[in-house]
Design a protein around this motif. Structure first.
Motif, mmCIF file in Angstrom:
data_model
loop_
_atom_site.group_PDB
_atom_site.id
_atom_site.type_symbol
_atom_site.label_atom_id
_atom_site.label_comp_id
_atom_site.label_asym_id
_atom_site.label_seq_id
_atom_site.Cartn_x
_atom_site.Cartn_y
_atom_site.Cartn_z
ATOM 1 N N LEU A 7 -5.115 -0.410 -7.285
ATOM 2 C CA LEU A 7 -6.448 0.083 -6.959
ATOM 3 C C LEU A 7 -6.311 1.341 -6.104
ATOM 4 O O LEU A 7 -5.667 1.318 -5.053
ATOM 5 N N GLU A 8 -6.885 2.444 -6.570
ATOM 6 C CA GLU A 8 -6.876 3.668 -5.775
ATOM 7 C C GLU A 8 -8.007 3.620 -4.754
ATOM 8 O O GLU A 8 -9.155 3.310 -5.098
ATOM 9 N N THR A 9 -7.676 3.916 -3.510
ATOM 10 C CA THR A 9 -8.654 3.808 -2.443
ATOM 11 C C THR A 9 -8.327 4.789 -1.324
ATOM 12 O O THR A 9 -7.170 5.219 -1.178
ATOM 13 N N ASP A 10 -9.326 5.121 -0.533
ATOM 14 C CA ASP A 10 -9.116 6.039 0.592
ATOM 15 C C ASP A 10 -8.804 5.299 1.886
ATOM 16 O O ASP A 10 -8.111 5.823 2.752
ATOM 17 N N LEU A 11 -9.361 4.095 2.029
ATOM 18 C CA LEU A 11 -9.190 3.347 3.271
ATOM 19 C C LEU A 11 -9.217 1.860 2.972
ATOM 20 O O LEU A 11 -10.104 1.372 2.268
ATOM 21 N N VAL A 12 -8.224 1.134 3.520
ATOM 22 C CA VAL A 12 -8.179 -0.322 3.422
ATOM 23 C C VAL A 12 -8.553 -0.893 4.787
ATOM 24 O O VAL A 12 -8.015 -0.475 5.817
ATOM 25 N N ILE A 13 -9.470 -1.846 4.789
ATOM 26 C CA ILE A 13 -9.907 -2.505 6.020
ATOM 27 C C ILE A 13 -9.627 -3.996 5.863
ATOM 28 O O ILE A 13 -10.165 -4.637 4.959
ATOM 29 N N THR A 14 -8.773 -4.529 6.717
ATOM 30 C CA THR A 14 -8.424 -5.943 6.619
ATOM 31 C C THR A 14 -9.344 -6.767 7.516
ATOM 32 O O THR A 14 -9.565 -6.440 8.670
ATOM 33 N N LEU A 67 0.853 -1.194 0.000
ATOM 34 C CA LEU A 67 0.000 0.000 0.000
ATOM 35 C C LEU A 67 0.885 1.238 0.000
ATOM 36 O O LEU A 67 1.707 1.430 0.898
ATOM 37 N N THR A 68 0.731 2.059 -1.031
ATOM 38 C CA THR A 68 1.480 3.315 -1.125
ATOM 39 C C THR A 68 0.582 4.447 -0.661
ATOM 40 O O THR A 68 -0.474 4.695 -1.248
ATOM 41 N N THR A 69 0.987 5.093 0.407
ATOM 42 C CA THR A 69 0.161 6.173 0.968
ATOM 43 C C THR A 69 0.437 7.479 0.227
ATOM 44 O O THR A 69 1.540 7.709 -0.283
ATOM 45 N N PRO A 70 -0.539 8.365 0.157
ATOM 46 C CA PRO A 70 -0.382 9.613 -0.617
ATOM 47 C C PRO A 70 0.490 10.626 0.110
ATOM 48 O O PRO A 70 0.580 10.634 1.345
ATOM 49 N N ASN A 71 1.135 11.481 -0.667
ATOM 50 C CA ASN A 71 1.955 12.557 -0.103
ATOM 51 C C ASN A 71 1.132 13.805 0.184
ATOM 52 O O ASN A 71 1.485 14.605 1.051
ATOM 53 N N ASN A 72 0.045 13.967 -0.559
ATOM 54 C CA ASN A 72 -0.762 15.175 -0.423
ATOM 55 C C ASN A 72 -2.135 14.854 0.159
ATOM 56 O O ASN A 72 -2.747 13.831 -0.179
ATOM 57 N N ALA A 73 -2.612 15.721 1.027
ATOM 58 C CA ALA A 73 -3.933 15.554 1.620
ATOM 59 C C ALA A 73 -4.993 15.545 0.529
ATOM 60 O O ALA A 73 -4.944 16.344 -0.413
ATOM 61 N N GLY A 74 -5.923 14.633 0.643
ATOM 62 C CA GLY A 74 -6.999 14.545 -0.347
ATOM 63 C C GLY A 74 -6.725 13.545 -1.444
ATOM 64 O O GLY A 74 -7.656 13.136 -2.144
ATOM 65 N N ASP A 75 -5.446 13.171 -1.631
ATOM 66 C CA ASP A 75 -5.121 12.153 -2.635
ATOM 67 C C ASP A 75 -5.436 10.770 -2.083
ATOM 68 O O ASP A 75 -5.471 10.553 -0.870
ATOM 69 N N LYS A 76 -5.626 9.820 -2.971
ATOM 70 C CA LYS A 76 -5.935 8.456 -2.559
ATOM 71 C C LYS A 76 -4.663 7.634 -2.393
ATOM 72 O O LYS A 76 -3.631 7.930 -2.993
ATOM 73 N N ALA A 77 -4.761 6.603 -1.560
ATOM 74 C CA ALA A 77 -3.687 5.620 -1.452
ATOM 75 C C ALA A 77 -3.757 4.690 -2.656
ATOM 76 O O ALA A 77 -4.790 4.600 -3.332
ATOM 77 N N ARG A 78 -2.665 3.989 -2.917
ATOM 78 C CA ARG A 78 -2.613 3.067 -4.053
ATOM 79 C C ARG A 78 -2.322 1.663 -3.516
ATOM 80 O O ARG A 78 -1.247 1.405 -2.957
ATOM 81 N N LEU A 79 -3.287 0.784 -3.686
ATOM 82 C CA LEU A 79 -3.179 -0.588 -3.211
ATOM 83 C C LEU A 79 -2.677 -1.475 -4.348
ATOM 84 O O LEU A 79 -3.340 -1.597 -5.391
ATOM 85 N N SER A 80 -1.501 -2.051 -4.167
ATOM 86 C CA SER A 80 -0.928 -2.942 -5.187
ATOM 87 C C SER A 80 -1.514 -4.342 -5.017
ATOM 88 O O SER A 80 -1.574 -4.877 -3.903
ATOM 89 N N LEU A 81 -1.944 -4.923 -6.145
ATOM 90 C CA LEU A 81 -2.597 -6.224 -6.110
ATOM 91 C C LEU A 81 -1.889 -7.213 -7.016
ATOM 92 O O LEU A 81 -1.563 -6.890 -8.165
ATOM 93 N N GLY A 82 -1.655 -8.391 -6.490
ATOM 94 C CA GLY A 82 -1.178 -9.490 -7.320
ATOM 95 C C GLY A 82 -2.370 -10.320 -7.755
ATOM 96 O O GLY A 82 -3.267 -10.616 -6.950
ATOM 97 N N HIS A 83 -2.424 -10.662 -9.034
ATOM 98 C CA HIS A 83 -3.514 -11.497 -9.522
ATOM 99 C C HIS A 83 -3.194 -12.964 -9.223
ATOM 100 O O HIS A 83 -2.036 -13.373 -9.266
ATOM 101 N N THR A 84 -4.232 -13.736 -8.917
ATOM 102 C CA THR A 84 -4.020 -15.124 -8.520
ATOM 103 C C THR A 84 -4.873 -16.072 -9.350
ATOM 104 O O THR A 84 -5.789 -15.664 -10.068
ATOM 105 N N ILE A 85 -4.559 -17.333 -9.198
ATOM 106 C CA ILE A 85 -5.319 -18.416 -9.816
ATOM 107 C C ILE A 85 -5.253 -19.591 -8.854
ATOM 108 O O ILE A 85 -4.366 -19.649 -7.992
ATOM 109 N N LEU A 86 -6.169 -20.525 -8.988
ATOM 110 C CA LEU A 86 -6.176 -21.682 -8.099
ATOM 111 C C LEU A 86 -5.325 -22.806 -8.667
ATOM 112 O O LEU A 86 -5.409 -23.119 -9.863
ATOM 113 N N ASP A 87 -4.514 -23.406 -7.801
ATOM 114 C CA ASP A 87 -3.764 -24.589 -8.219
ATOM 115 C C ASP A 87 -4.654 -25.819 -8.008
ATOM 116 O O ASP A 87 -5.795 -25.703 -7.539
#
Length: 377
Positions: free
Chosen positions: A320-327, A286-306
């Motif tokens: 994926l650009e997002t404001d809040l990630v909730i795990t 997750l890359t957090t924004p440098n400027n207030a009001g900008d969105k964070a950038r969530l890096s995603l790896g694509h998967t498949i089932l073995d």
């Protein structure tokens, strides 16, 4: 019958089910009723644990078990002591600390019903103002005594939930349901006030596997499909057919597939708020924004089932650009708890009896519920 004076550490559903059963086996009308005494300790001021502070407010039917608990609590042989923290560091500062060594000499038996209270964190997503565990949201909207800060929903338009279990869908539903609808339930006024100011427009719900492996129940999915004022983003049709050569679908998998094929009651493009089930996506950072009001950038790896249905990376990635990630990845027991086994993520037990690190049964010490089995169901 020898006298039994039991200390139960924890005041949630498991604690009350055990207490209720013991009291029913030796009813007050029995000549030996006075041989049984139960003292229940909880670090919270009120009993019922997960039922009180873990169930979404718009699911009041799940709390019906408290009627049975209240019947047990009416028995004078059961006493509840709240605001008492036994044995481990307290996350709530005002509780009275009580060491296990001070407790044990006063009881013939001890039962740990302490549950699994610590959220599992994602290794690639450390907690920050842009990433919080779902438990903090749940404790906020149930007004848990730990008093987590309310999310800044007035500044958030996009929320990403990591995990596709029922808790994820609970949180998504609370964020997308109109406050006027939630007001009919036992939702605290401060929570409704925050929700009324909310600017959330979309909730993405990520899972590293596919729809046939998702952990949410059909009931929870149906509630999402029926949300007033929100619609589901259509799924890739490839997800909506059973894989070739797969085993016969279970009843729940078949119902889930039918719901996903039908889609939400509100058709795409007809609502201001939307939500999506994003399958085969695994966060890698997750890359957090440098400027207030900008969105964070969530890096995603694509998967498949073995072949064994495990998610493995394909090598493809997206952002994926997002404001809040909730795990929302499950829970484990408190690691500092006595007899905690890190390989199990709960207390070490054998048929409900606590076992020490050497594999020996600890005399007259027991565990029940999630403390004994881990967070499941």
């Amino acid at each position: 019958m020898a006298r039994l004076k039991l200390a139960i550490v924890g005041g949630g559903p498991s604690a009350f089910y055990v207490a209720s059963r013991l009291l029913s086996l030796l009813p007050e009308s029995s000549s030996r009723a006075s041989h049984l005494k139960i003292h229940m300790y909880d670090r919270l001021w009120a009993p019922y644990g997960l039922v009180r502070y873990g169930v979404a407010p718009d699911h009041p039917e799940v709390k019906n078990c408290t009627h049975k608990f209240a019947e047990a609590a009416a028995d004078p042989r059961l006493r509840f002591f709240g605001n008492v923290n036994v044995g481990i560091p307290a996350p709530i500062p005002h509780t009275l600390p009580l060491s296990l060594e001070a407790l044990l000499p006063h009881y013939t038996h001890v039962l740990f019903s302490t549950g699994c209270t610590v959220p599992v964190l994602h290794s690639a997503l450390p907690p920050s103002q842009f990433c919080v565990p779902a438990l903090s949201l749940v404790h906020w909207y149930t007004q848990h005594p730990s008093r987590p800060a309310p999310p800044p929903l007035e500044r958030i338009s996009h929320v990403t939930l990591v995990g596709q279990g029922n808790v994820s869908l609970d949180v998504a539903r609370m964020l997308l349901t109109p406050p006027s609808v939630l007001a009919k339930y036992d939702v605290p006024k401060p929570v409704l006030e925050v929700l009324e100011r909310s600017n959330v427009q979309h909730v993405s719900i990520l899972g590293r596997r596919g729809p046939f492996q998702a952990a949410f129940t059909t009931k929870e999915l149906r509630e999402m499909m029926n949300l007033p004022g929100a619609s589901m983003v259509p799924l890739d049709p490839a997800y909506l057919t059973a894989p070739e050569g797969s085993l016969k679908l279970t009843r729940q998998q078949s119902r889930t597939l039918q719901l996903l094929q039908k889609g939400s009651n509100n058709k795409p493009g007809t609502t201001k708020k939307t939500w999506s089930l994003d399958f085969f996506r695994s966060p890698t950072g997750l890359t957090t924004p440098n400027n207030a009001g900008d969105k964070a950038r969530l890096s995603l790896g694509h998967t498949i089932l073995d072949p064994s249905n495990r998610a493995v990376p394909t090598g493809e990635t997206s952002t994926l650009e997002t404001d809040l990630v909730i795990t929302s990845l499950g829970h484990h027991a408190e690691p500092s708890a006595p007899w905690y086994d890190p390989s199990l993520n709960h207390l070490r037990t054998l048929s409900g009896r606590v076992v020490d690190a050497g594999g020996r049964i600890v005399r007259n010490v027991y565990a029940s519920g999630w403390a004994a089995t881990g967070a499941r169901g």
